[in-house]
Write an enzyme that holds these catalytic residues in place. Structure first.
Site, PDB file in Angstrom:
ATOM      1  N   GLU A 167       6.382  -0.369 -10.297  1.00 24.02           N
ATOM      2  CA  GLU A 167       6.355  -1.402 -11.335  1.00 24.02           C
ATOM      3  C   GLU A 167       6.523  -0.818 -12.741  1.00 24.02           C
ATOM      4  O   GLU A 167       5.850  -1.224 -13.689  1.00 24.02           O
ATOM      5  CB  GLU A 167       5.067  -2.227 -11.243  1.00 24.02           C
ATOM      6  N   GLU A 259       6.184  -5.161  -2.567  1.00 25.80           N
ATOM      7  CA  GLU A 259       4.937  -5.925  -2.690  1.00 25.80           C
ATOM      8  C   GLU A 259       5.305  -7.383  -2.913  1.00 25.80           C
ATOM      9  O   GLU A 259       6.122  -7.681  -3.772  1.00 25.80           O
ATOM     10  CB  GLU A 259       4.106  -5.482  -3.894  1.00 25.80           C
TER      11      GLU A 259
END
Length: 314
Positions: A167, A259
Site C-alpha cells: 500500500e 487484500e
C-alpha cells in the site's frame, strides 16, 4: 512466465506458472490470518466445509525494533497474538498450502506503539537511499533479521509469495511517507539484498501499488497486486481495479487482489473472467462476522467450480 530471479527454485517457478495459468480460468481463494489461533480459517471451514488454498500470515511480531514495553495495550496485544506465525506458515507450506506474508514493519529506528504507521514514527524512508545514514544501516539490519526468518522456508523448499512495503500509494505507513516512488526504490534495495546476498530464491516478488509512478520495474516484480476495500454490499468482479492495475506495465504480469474486504461476486466473475489469479480477504471481522461478507457469500465462493480451494494440487 519465469520468475524475475534467474536462480528461483523449482517450486517457486512451479507456483508462478500455476498462478499465471489460473487467472481467467479460476481464482485461488485466500484468507489472511491475524493471530496464531487462525480463527478465520476455522470459521470458513465451519461455514463452507472447505478451506482457502492460500493463507496469509502476519510478520509484524518479527520486526527487530519493537518497543514492546512502551507500546499501548492494543499494540502489545497485537504483537502477542502474532508470535509464532512463521512456524504455522511452514506447517501450512509443508502440507501443500500457498503461503503469503504481510509485514507491518515497525520502523527500523525510533517510533512508538505501532510504528509501522507513519504517524507513530519520524523515520524518513528517503534517508535510506543516502549512503552512510543511520536510517540506511538500520534498514539493512532489519532486512538481515527478516532474511534469517525466511531462510527456513528456502531450506524446506517452500515457495513464498513475498509482498513487502504494501500500500505504498498511501501515506499511512512509514515506507509510503515520501510517496510510492521512494517505496519502490526501497523495494528494489530489498530485492537486491535478499536475492544477491541472502539467496532467498524461493521468494516470488509481489508488488502492491496501483500507481505507475510507484512501479519498481519489470525486472523485480513477479506479480502485480493491489489492496481494495469497497463499500459493504458491493457486488463486483473488481474489473475497474484490474484495468487500473494492468495500466502500470504492459508486461502481462499475473495480477492479484492481495487484500480485499468484500469477496468478489462469483457469478459476475465467472462470466467476466477478469483474470485475477488469487484474492485474500482481510482478517477478523471481515470473515468472523457477517458485517462485510455473509455466510451465503462465503458458501457461493467455496462451492463454486470457479474457485480453487485447499489443497490447490499444484
Amino acid at each position: 512466465m519465469a520468475p524475475v530471479n534467474p536462480q528461483a527454485t523449482y517450486q517457486a517457478r512451479k507456483l508462478l506458472q500455476y498462478l499465471t495459468a489460473v487467472g481467467g480460468r479460476k481464482i485461488v481463494t485466500g484468507q489472511h490470518t491475524q493471530t496464531v489461533a487462525m480463527e478465520e480459517i476455522n470459521e470458513i471451514k465451519k461455514i463452507t466445509g472447505r478451506e482457502p488454498a492460500l493463507r496469509g500470515f502476519e510478520l509484524l511480531a518479527y520486526s527487530p525494533n519493537i518497543r514492546y514495553e512502551t507500546g499501548d495495550e492494543d499494540c502489545r496485544t497485537e504483537i502477542d497474538e502474532n508470535r509464532n506465525t512463521l512456524e504455522q506458515a511452514r506447517d501450512f507450506g509443508r502440507k501443500g498450502g500457498i503461503v503469503t506474508f504481510t509485514w507491518h514493519w515497525f520502523s527500523p529506528i525510533g517510533g512508538r506503539d505501532k510504528s509501522f504507521y507513519a504517524e507513530k514514527t519520524e523515520f524518513d524512508p528517503e534517508k535510506v537511499l543516502q549512503a552512510g545514514t543511520a536510517e540506511r544501516v538500520a534498514f539493512y539490519h532489519d532486512l538481515d533479521v527478516m532474511a534469517g526468518c525466511l531462510k527456513p522456508f528456502l531450506e524446506e523448499d517452500i515457495p513464498v509469495l513475498w509482498r513487502p512495503l504494501h500500500e505504498s500509494e498511501g501515506g499511512w505507513f512509514w515506507w509510503g511517507r515520501k510517496g510510492p516512488a521512494v517505496a519502490a526504490r526501497l523495494y528494489r534495495l530489498m530485492y537486491e539484498h535478499f536475492v544477491n546476498v541472502h539467496h532467498l530464491n524461493n521468494l516470488l516478488w509481489v508488488w502492491n501499488c496501483p500507481l505507475k509512478e510507484g512501479y519498481p520495474g519489470d525486472d523485480v516484480v513477479d506479480i502485480l497486486s493491489r489492496d481494495v476495500y469497497v463499500d459493504k454490499g458491493t457486488k463486483t468482479d473488481y474489473r475497474k481495479e484490474y484495468e487500473e492495475l494492468i495500466a502500470v506495465t504492459p508486461a502481462g504480469k499475473p495480477v492479484a487482489l492481495a487484500e480485499i474486504g468484500i469477496l468478489p461476486d462469483m457469478d459476475t466473475l465467472e462470466k467476466s473472467r477478469v483474470p485475477w489469479c488469487y484474492y485474500m480477504t482481510w482478517s477478523k471481522g471481515f470473515v468472523m462476522t457477517e458485517e462485510f461478507n455473509s455466510h451465503e457469500a462465503l458458501c457461493r465462493i467455496y462451492d463454486s467450480g470457479y474457485a480453487v480451494t485447499y489443497p490447490a494440487g499444484i
